[in-house]
Design a protein around this motif. Structure first.
Motif, PDB file in Angstrom:
ATOM      1  N   LYS A  99       0.752  -1.418  -0.047  1.00  0.00           N
ATOM      2  CA  LYS A  99       0.092   0.039   0.050  1.00  0.00           C
ATOM      3  C   LYS A  99       0.756   1.243   0.113  1.00  0.00           C
ATOM      4  O   LYS A  99       0.377   2.376  -0.479  1.00  0.00           O
ATOM      5  CB  LYS A  99      -0.955   0.209   1.153  1.00  0.00           C
ATOM      6  CG  LYS A  99      -2.125  -0.995   1.165  1.00  0.00           C
ATOM      7  CD  LYS A  99      -2.959  -1.102   2.253  1.00  0.00           C
ATOM      8  CE  LYS A  99      -3.984  -2.088   2.063  1.00  0.00           C
ATOM      9  NZ  LYS A  99      -4.825  -1.958   3.158  1.00  0.00           N
ATOM     10  N   ARG A 100       2.061   1.126   0.634  1.00  0.00           N
ATOM     11  CA  ARG A 100       2.838   2.306   0.348  1.00  0.00           C
ATOM     12  C   ARG A 100       3.510   2.605  -1.242  1.00  0.00           C
ATOM     13  O   ARG A 100       3.722   3.941  -1.238  1.00  0.00           O
ATOM     14  CB  ARG A 100       4.162   2.036   1.191  1.00  0.00           C
ATOM     15  CG  ARG A 100       4.286   1.972   2.755  1.00  0.00           C
ATOM     16  CD  ARG A 100       5.349   1.496   3.425  1.00  0.00           C
ATOM     17  NE  ARG A 100       6.524   1.540   2.827  1.00  0.00           N
ATOM     18  CZ  ARG A 100       7.710   1.025   3.010  1.00  0.00           C
ATOM     19  NH1 ARG A 100       7.652  -0.105   4.051  1.00  0.00           N
ATOM     20  NH2 ARG A 100       9.016   1.320   2.610  1.00  0.00           N
ATOM     21  N   PHE A 101       3.133   1.730  -1.844  1.00  0.00           N
ATOM     22  CA  PHE A 101       3.401   1.800  -3.367  1.00  0.00           C
ATOM     23  C   PHE A 101       2.261   2.344  -4.015  1.00  0.00           C
ATOM     24  O   PHE A 101       2.181   2.598  -5.320  1.00  0.00           O
ATOM     25  CB  PHE A 101       4.033   0.682  -4.173  1.00  0.00           C
ATOM     26  CG  PHE A 101       5.515   0.312  -3.673  1.00  0.00           C
ATOM     27  CD1 PHE A 101       6.427   0.869  -4.240  1.00  0.00           C
ATOM     28  CD2 PHE A 101       5.696  -0.377  -2.468  1.00  0.00           C
ATOM     29  CE1 PHE A 101       7.898   0.769  -3.894  1.00  0.00           C
ATOM     30  CE2 PHE A 101       6.984  -0.496  -2.005  1.00  0.00           C
ATOM     31  CZ  PHE A 101       8.242   0.191  -2.683  1.00  0.00           C
ATOM     32  N   GLY A 102       1.027   2.345  -3.443  1.00  0.00           N
ATOM     33  CA  GLY A 102      -0.339   2.889  -4.004  1.00  0.00           C
ATOM     34  C   GLY A 102      -1.181   1.842  -4.328  1.00  0.00           C
ATOM     35  O   GLY A 102      -2.194   2.111  -5.002  1.00  0.00           O
ATOM     36  N   PHE A 103      -0.823   0.558  -3.733  1.00  0.00           N
ATOM     37  CA  PHE A 103      -1.921  -0.462  -3.959  1.00  0.00           C
ATOM     38  C   PHE A 103      -3.007  -0.224  -3.324  1.00  0.00           C
ATOM     39  O   PHE A 103      -3.037   0.448  -1.828  1.00  0.00           O
ATOM     40  CB  PHE A 103      -1.143  -1.874  -3.523  1.00  0.00           C
ATOM     41  CG  PHE A 103      -0.449  -2.497  -4.569  1.00  0.00           C
ATOM     42  CD1 PHE A 103      -0.734  -3.525  -5.213  1.00  0.00           C
ATOM     43  CD2 PHE A 103       1.026  -2.009  -4.763  1.00  0.00           C
ATOM     44  CE1 PHE A 103       0.034  -4.283  -6.235  1.00  0.00           C
ATOM     45  CE2 PHE A 103       1.721  -2.517  -5.621  1.00  0.00           C
ATOM     46  CZ  PHE A 103       1.483  -3.822  -6.380  1.00  0.00           C
ATOM     47  N   GLU A 104      -4.296  -0.492  -3.700  1.00  0.00           N
ATOM     48  CA  GLU A 104      -5.629  -0.178  -3.194  1.00  0.00           C
ATOM     49  C   GLU A 104      -6.271  -1.521  -3.394  1.00  0.00           C
ATOM     50  O   GLU A 104      -6.415  -2.302  -4.029  1.00  0.00           O
ATOM     51  CB  GLU A 104      -6.135   0.882  -3.837  1.00  0.00           C
ATOM     52  CG  GLU A 104      -5.575   2.108  -3.615  1.00  0.00           C
ATOM     53  CD  GLU A 104      -6.289   3.369  -4.406  1.00  0.00           C
ATOM     54  OE1 GLU A 104      -5.931   4.552  -3.945  1.00  0.00           O
ATOM     55  OE2 GLU A 104      -7.147   3.101  -5.232  1.00  0.00           O
ATOM     56  N   VAL A 105      -7.433  -1.647  -2.276  1.00  0.00           N
ATOM     57  CA  VAL A 105      -8.339  -2.871  -2.504  1.00  0.00           C
ATOM     58  C   VAL A 105      -9.203  -2.521  -3.426  1.00  0.00           C
ATOM     59  O   VAL A 105      -9.988  -1.440  -3.539  1.00  0.00           O
ATOM     60  CB  VAL A 105      -8.982  -2.827  -1.075  1.00  0.00           C
ATOM     61  CG1 VAL A 105     -10.053  -4.050  -1.257  1.00  0.00           C
ATOM     62  CG2 VAL A 105      -8.179  -3.252   0.182  1.00  0.00           C
ATOM     63  N   VAL A 106      -9.306  -3.480  -4.433  1.00  0.00           N
ATOM     64  CA  VAL A 106     -10.216  -3.175  -5.468  1.00  0.00           C
ATOM     65  C   VAL A 106     -11.623  -4.339  -5.632  1.00  0.00           C
ATOM     66  O   VAL A 106     -12.350  -4.224  -6.443  1.00  0.00           O
ATOM     67  CB  VAL A 106      -9.510  -3.364  -6.927  1.00  0.00           C
ATOM     68  CG1 VAL A 106      -8.633  -2.046  -6.908  1.00  0.00           C
ATOM     69  CG2 VAL A 106      -8.886  -4.678  -6.981  1.00  0.00           C
ATOM     70  N   ASP A 107     -11.195  -5.510  -4.636  1.00  0.00           N
ATOM     71  CA  ASP A 107     -12.309  -6.506  -4.714  1.00  0.00           C
ATOM     72  C   ASP A 107     -12.158  -7.128  -3.302  1.00  0.00           C
ATOM     73  O   ASP A 107     -11.105  -7.076  -2.727  1.00  0.00           O
ATOM     74  CB  ASP A 107     -12.305  -7.321  -5.688  1.00  0.00           C
ATOM     75  CG  ASP A 107     -13.883  -8.340  -6.024  1.00  0.00           C
ATOM     76  OD1 ASP A 107     -14.660  -7.784  -5.162  1.00  0.00           O
ATOM     77  OD2 ASP A 107     -13.573  -9.203  -6.961  1.00  0.00           O
ATOM     78  N   THR A 108     -13.105  -7.674  -2.705  1.00  0.00           N
ATOM     79  CA  THR A 108     -13.149  -8.464  -1.715  1.00  0.00           C
ATOM     80  C   THR A 108     -14.017  -9.698  -1.653  1.00  0.00           C
ATOM     81  O   THR A 108     -14.878  -9.801  -2.572  1.00  0.00           O
ATOM     82  CB  THR A 108     -13.742  -7.578  -0.480  1.00  0.00           C
ATOM     83  OG1 THR A 108     -14.969  -7.116  -0.654  1.00  0.00           O
ATOM     84  CG2 THR A 108     -13.049  -6.238  -0.183  1.00  0.00           C
ATOM     85  N   THR A 109     -13.893 -10.530  -0.727  1.00  0.00           N
ATOM     86  CA  THR A 109     -14.669 -11.768  -0.122  1.00  0.00           C
ATOM     87  C   THR A 109     -15.205 -11.640   1.000  1.00  0.00           C
ATOM     88  O   THR A 109     -14.862 -10.817   1.888  1.00  0.00           O
ATOM     89  CB  THR A 109     -13.939 -13.156  -0.678  1.00  0.00           C
ATOM     90  OG1 THR A 109     -12.902 -13.247   0.471  1.00  0.00           O
ATOM     91  CG2 THR A 109     -13.093 -13.381  -1.679  1.00  0.00           C
ATOM     92  N   GLU A 110     -16.398 -12.428   1.215  1.00  0.00           N
ATOM     93  CA  GLU A 110     -17.128 -12.369   2.462  1.00  0.00           C
ATOM     94  C   GLU A 110     -16.068 -12.805   3.482  1.00  0.00           C
ATOM     95  O   GLU A 110     -16.590 -12.439   4.774  1.00  0.00           O
ATOM     96  CB  GLU A 110     -18.468 -12.996   2.616  1.00  0.00           C
ATOM     97  CG  GLU A 110     -19.461 -12.427   1.582  1.00  0.00           C
ATOM     98  CD  GLU A 110     -20.579 -13.165   1.441  1.00  0.00           C
ATOM     99  OE1 GLU A 110     -20.782 -14.126   2.389  1.00  0.00           O
ATOM    100  OE2 GLU A 110     -21.614 -12.752   0.793  1.00  0.00           O
ATOM    101  N   ASN A 111     -15.197 -13.533   3.354  1.00  0.00           N
ATOM    102  CA  ASN A 111     -14.461 -13.986   4.416  1.00  0.00           C
ATOM    103  C   ASN A 111     -13.169 -13.287   4.664  1.00  0.00           C
ATOM    104  O   ASN A 111     -12.152 -13.842   4.945  1.00  0.00           O
ATOM    105  CB  ASN A 111     -14.265 -15.695   4.459  1.00  0.00           C
ATOM    106  CG  ASN A 111     -13.651 -15.928   2.941  1.00  0.00           C
ATOM    107  OD1 ASN A 111     -13.699 -15.035   1.904  1.00  0.00           O
ATOM    108  ND2 ASN A 111     -12.835 -16.757   2.965  1.00  0.00           N
ATOM    109  N   GLU A 112     -13.285 -11.919   4.060  1.00  0.00           N
ATOM    110  CA  GLU A 112     -12.311 -11.063   4.548  1.00  0.00           C
ATOM    111  C   GLU A 112     -10.938 -10.886   3.750  1.00  0.00           C
ATOM    112  O   GLU A 112      -9.719 -10.418   4.119  1.00  0.00           O
ATOM    113  CB  GLU A 112     -11.727 -11.009   5.903  1.00  0.00           C
ATOM    114  CG  GLU A 112     -13.142 -10.701   7.101  1.00  0.00           C
ATOM    115  CD  GLU A 112     -12.562 -10.661   8.564  1.00  0.00           C
ATOM    116  OE1 GLU A 112     -11.512 -11.107   8.714  1.00  0.00           O
ATOM    117  OE2 GLU A 112     -13.337 -10.172   9.234  1.00  0.00           O
ATOM    118  N   TYR A 113     -10.914 -11.656   2.507  1.00  0.00           N
ATOM    119  CA  TYR A 113      -9.648 -11.690   1.705  1.00  0.00           C
ATOM    120  C   TYR A 113      -9.911 -10.465   0.816  1.00  0.00           C
ATOM    121  O   TYR A 113     -11.120 -10.033   0.329  1.00  0.00           O
ATOM    122  CB  TYR A 113      -9.541 -13.165   0.942  1.00  0.00           C
ATOM    123  CG  TYR A 113      -9.087 -13.979   1.810  1.00  0.00           C
ATOM    124  CD1 TYR A 113      -7.683 -14.204   1.887  1.00  0.00           C
ATOM    125  CD2 TYR A 113      -9.918 -14.897   2.566  1.00  0.00           C
ATOM    126  CE1 TYR A 113      -6.912 -14.986   2.749  1.00  0.00           C
ATOM    127  CE2 TYR A 113      -9.303 -15.798   3.323  1.00  0.00           C
ATOM    128  CZ  TYR A 113      -7.938 -15.889   3.481  1.00  0.00           C
ATOM    129  OH  TYR A 113      -7.326 -17.035   4.310  1.00  0.00           O
TER     130      TYR A 113
END
Length: 249
Positions: free
Chosen positions: A132-146
């Protein structure tokens, strides 16, 4: 610093060590299996770059279209692993390896780079706070927190395959999906087989041996996934105590 690193190729694969497991020249079945797997993947643009030393300092990534994960997207790299351990931590090697991957992606006109993460950092997954320090962001998720993390260069984003969000299968016995991308998998499979045989625990061990199988898996997978009583449990490799905890459920 480029001279401090080496990329595995079909020509040097047999002679170079894999820094996932540091070994002498003595044969190791997990490493032999990984090298066999890599021999085909390298032809597909898979990259394994490591410090030219007997150290666990490496990055491993591949075009998403041929990466053995249930993640869908176009023109991305998928980052399997980025590890720096021991006395090599804090020396900037992780930054150099990530910067190499990002520069490679940009040079080849990729849309971005993605990787598997989780809301709570899990062992055997690369450090998402570092990414995330390089700019990675969350773009999708699963219901079990992945989570699927991505660094997009053009605004497009990849996503989990719908099958990866299922989290359950019909088979109720202990079920393990695996591929040979990780050299630790071989010995873990042998441990599970031995324990289940002695304890008379029914077990289904399913090798993911084609790209199609990997893309259609009923769970997130970074080379290993465990189900029990039809429910998804973990992508973490097991030891005996972890296995016992799952079987008590």
């Amino acid at each position: 610093m480029d001279m401090d690193f080496v990329n595995l190729t079909t020509e040097n694969l047999a002679s170079e060590h894999l820094c996932c497991i540091i070994r002498s020249k003595k044969s190791h079945p997990g490493i032999d299996a990984k090298k066999q797997w890599l021999s085909e993947r390298l032809k597909e643009g898979h990259v394994f770059r490591k410090l030219n030393a007997k150290a666990t300092v490496f990055i491993e990534y591949a075009p998403l279209e041929t990466a053995w994960v249930p993640i869908i997207g176009e023109n991305y790299y998928y980052l399997y692993c980025l590890w720096v351990t021991g006395s090599y931590k804090g020396e900037g090697y992780g930054e150099m390896l990530m910067e190499y991957c990002l520069a490679d992606a940009k040079e080849k006109g990729k849309s971005g780079v993605c990787m598997l993460g989780a809301k709570k950092q899990k062992s055997w997954l690369s450090d998402q706070s570092f990414a995330k320090r390089f700019g990675f962001e969350v773009v999708d998720t699963t219901e079990n927190e992945y989570e699927l993390l991505a660094l997009s260069f053009d605004g497009t984003t990849p996503k989990f395959a719908e099958s990866a969000k299922k989290r359950n299968i019909e088979n109720k016995e202990l079920t393990i999906y695996y591929d040979m991308q990780c050299p630790f998998v071989f010995q873990t499979i042998e441990m599970v087989k031995q324990y289940c045989e002695i304890q008379e625990v029914p077990v289904s061990i399913i090798q993911v041996d084609t790209l199609q199988k990997a893309k259609e898996l009923p769970c997130v997978l970074n080379n290993w996934a465990v189900f029990y009583k039809g429910n998804f449990e973990t992508v973490n490799l097991l030891d005996v105590n972890y296995l016992k905890r799952i079987l008590k459920k």
